[in-house]
Design a protein around this motif. Structure first.
Motif, PDB file in Angstrom:
ATOM      1  N   CYS A  95       3.644   7.446   1.304  1.00 43.29           N
ATOM      2  CA  CYS A  95       3.061   6.095   1.389  1.00 43.29           C
ATOM      3  C   CYS A  95       1.613   6.098   0.906  1.00 43.29           C
ATOM      4  O   CYS A  95       0.966   5.041   0.888  1.00 43.29           O
ATOM      5  CB  CYS A  95       3.142   5.548   2.816  1.00 43.29           C
ATOM      6  SG  CYS A  95       4.835   5.266   3.347  1.00 43.29           S
TER       7      CYS A  95
ATOM      8  N   LEU B 102       5.965  10.870   5.461  1.00 47.74           N
ATOM      9  CA  LEU B 102       5.719   9.438   5.246  1.00 47.74           C
ATOM     10  C   LEU B 102       4.275   9.181   4.829  1.00 47.74           C
ATOM     11  O   LEU B 102       4.019   8.368   3.934  1.00 47.74           O
ATOM     12  CB  LEU B 102       6.091   8.638   6.498  1.00 47.74           C
ATOM     13  CG  LEU B 102       7.598   8.367   6.610  1.00 47.74           C
ATOM     14  CD1 LEU B 102       8.003   8.042   8.036  1.00 47.74           C
ATOM     15  CD2 LEU B 102       8.019   7.227   5.674  1.00 47.74           C
TER      16      LEU B 102
ATOM     17  N   ALA C 168       5.056  -3.927   1.765  1.00 36.70           N
ATOM     18  CA  ALA C 168       3.622  -3.790   1.478  1.00 36.70           C
ATOM     19  C   ALA C 168       3.160  -4.816   0.449  1.00 36.70           C
ATOM     20  O   ALA C 168       1.991  -5.196   0.422  1.00 36.70           O
ATOM     21  CB  ALA C 168       3.309  -2.376   0.999  1.00 36.70           C
TER      22      ALA C 168
ATOM     23  N   VAL D 104       4.504   1.645   9.437  1.00 32.19           N
ATOM     24  CA  VAL D 104       5.809   2.314   9.480  1.00 32.19           C
ATOM     25  C   VAL D 104       5.924   2.961  10.854  1.00 32.19           C
ATOM     26  O   VAL D 104       5.073   3.772  11.242  1.00 32.19           O
ATOM     27  CB  VAL D 104       5.924   3.373   8.360  1.00 32.19           C
ATOM     28  CG1 VAL D 104       7.257   4.098   8.435  1.00 32.19           C
ATOM     29  CG2 VAL D 104       5.749   2.717   6.987  1.00 32.19           C
TER      30      VAL D 104
ATOM     31  N   VAL E 170      -0.517   0.558   3.939  1.00 36.09           N
ATOM     32  CA  VAL E 170       0.566   1.078   4.787  1.00 36.09           C
ATOM     33  C   VAL E 170       0.040   2.173   5.720  1.00 36.09           C
ATOM     34  O   VAL E 170      -0.636   3.096   5.282  1.00 36.09           O
ATOM     35  CB  VAL E 170       1.726   1.629   3.923  1.00 36.09           C
ATOM     36  CG1 VAL E 170       2.798   2.266   4.799  1.00 36.09           C
ATOM     37  CG2 VAL E 170       2.335   0.515   3.072  1.00 36.09           C
TER      38      VAL E 170
ATOM     39  N   ILE F 136       9.726  -0.218   2.250  1.00 37.23           N
ATOM     40  CA  ILE F 136       8.313  -0.121   2.654  1.00 37.23           C
ATOM     41  C   ILE F 136       7.419  -0.722   1.561  1.00 37.23           C
ATOM     42  O   ILE F 136       6.511  -1.511   1.835  1.00 37.23           O
ATOM     43  CB  ILE F 136       7.921   1.357   2.924  1.00 37.23           C
ATOM     44  CG1 ILE F 136       8.692   1.893   4.127  1.00 37.23           C
ATOM     45  CG2 ILE F 136       6.406   1.497   3.134  1.00 37.23           C
ATOM     46  CD1 ILE F 136       8.580   3.413   4.331  1.00 37.23           C
ATOM     47  N   GLU F 137       7.726  -0.375   0.306  1.00 32.05           N
ATOM     48  CA  GLU F 137       6.907  -0.864  -0.818  1.00 32.05           C
ATOM     49  C   GLU F 137       7.001  -2.384  -0.954  1.00 32.05           C
ATOM     50  O   GLU F 137       5.994  -3.071  -1.167  1.00 32.05           O
ATOM     51  CB  GLU F 137       7.382  -0.188  -2.108  1.00 32.05           C
ATOM     52  CG  GLU F 137       6.523  -0.522  -3.289  1.00 32.05           C
ATOM     53  CD  GLU F 137       6.905   0.253  -4.553  1.00 32.05           C
ATOM     54  OE1 GLU F 137       7.784   1.140  -4.486  1.00 32.05           O
ATOM     55  OE2 GLU F 137       6.322  -0.059  -5.599  1.00 32.05           O
TER      56      GLU F 137
ATOM     57  N   LEU G 238      11.899   3.876   1.098  1.00 32.86           N
ATOM     58  CA  LEU G 238      10.597   3.731   0.436  1.00 32.86           C
ATOM     59  C   LEU G 238      10.512   2.400  -0.307  1.00 32.86           C
ATOM     60  O   LEU G 238       9.460   1.755  -0.339  1.00 32.86           O
ATOM     61  CB  LEU G 238      10.386   4.915  -0.525  1.00 32.86           C
ATOM     62  CG  LEU G 238       8.953   5.155  -0.968  1.00 32.86           C
ATOM     63  CD1 LEU G 238       8.012   5.299   0.216  1.00 32.86           C
ATOM     64  CD2 LEU G 238       8.885   6.423  -1.833  1.00 32.86           C
TER      65      LEU G 238
END
Ligand code: ADP
Length: 163
Positions: free
Chosen positions: A63, A59, A30, A38, A69, A26-27, A23
């Motif tokens: 998210c 997810l 982003a 993703v 995202v 991903i963050e 995470l």
């Protein structure tokens, strides 16, 4: 890329289940790209605990706070997935030396197949260096504490699966 830089990036993985380490990657992606997709790989050979649709649902939920995202299923070549989503960057998290050889090989193969697509590596945060989905599943199945290592929804769902 005519000096403007890429606007979309793909963050691939099996996410079985998504951890705080995933995470964070991903963050951070982003925060650096206008759009992040993703890509959730089925990976049946890894004998997943969560079905593909459960992994996607989780997810989507975690998210949610990041409006740029998206989540989609990866069922073919990653470079083709990236291209079909208008992304020229693949973002991967690197935990330690152990990730390096495999990730380097994958990145080189992807660049051989699609020279216009770049792989960007983000260093895992020190507090996530020891985290992997498989270790989380092991610890949880033995009754160990996983609070904070995965999002709360994952903790609940893991405990439900194990009971
Ligand atoms: P795992 O390696 O835990 O089975 P994935 O196959 O879903 O997970 O991994 C997808 C990507 O996420 C890979 O680039 C991997 O290096 C990265 N990743 C996995 N765990 C972490 C973590 N704790 N911190 C940063 N990146 C991670």
């Amino acid at each position: 890329m005519d000096g403007k830089g890429p606007i979309a990036a793909v963050v691939p993985g099996s996410f079985d289940p998504v951890t705080s380490g995933h995470l964070d990657i991903i963050e951070r992606a982003a925060g650096s790209f206008q759009r992040v997709i993703v890509a959730v790989g089925a990976n049946p050979s890894k004998n997943p605990m969560f079905t593909l649709s459960e992994r996607c649902e989780i997810l989507h939920e975690v998210c949610g706070p990041f409006p740029n995202v998206e989540v989609d299923i990866l069922d073919g070549l990653l470079v083709e997935f990236a291209r079909s989503h208008g992304a020229l960057v693949i973002v991967k998290g690197l935990r330690a030396v152990s990730d390096f050889e495999y990730e380097f090989q994958q990145a080189l193969m992807n660049s051989h197949m699609a020279p216009d697509i770049e792989t960007f590596f983000l260093m895992a945060r020190p507090e996530h260096l020891f985290l992997s989905s498989s270790l989380i599943k092991n610890v949880a199945s033995l009754g160990g504490p996983i609070t904070g290592l995965v999002p709360p929804t994952v903790e609940r769902r893991l405990l439900d699966k194990i009971e």
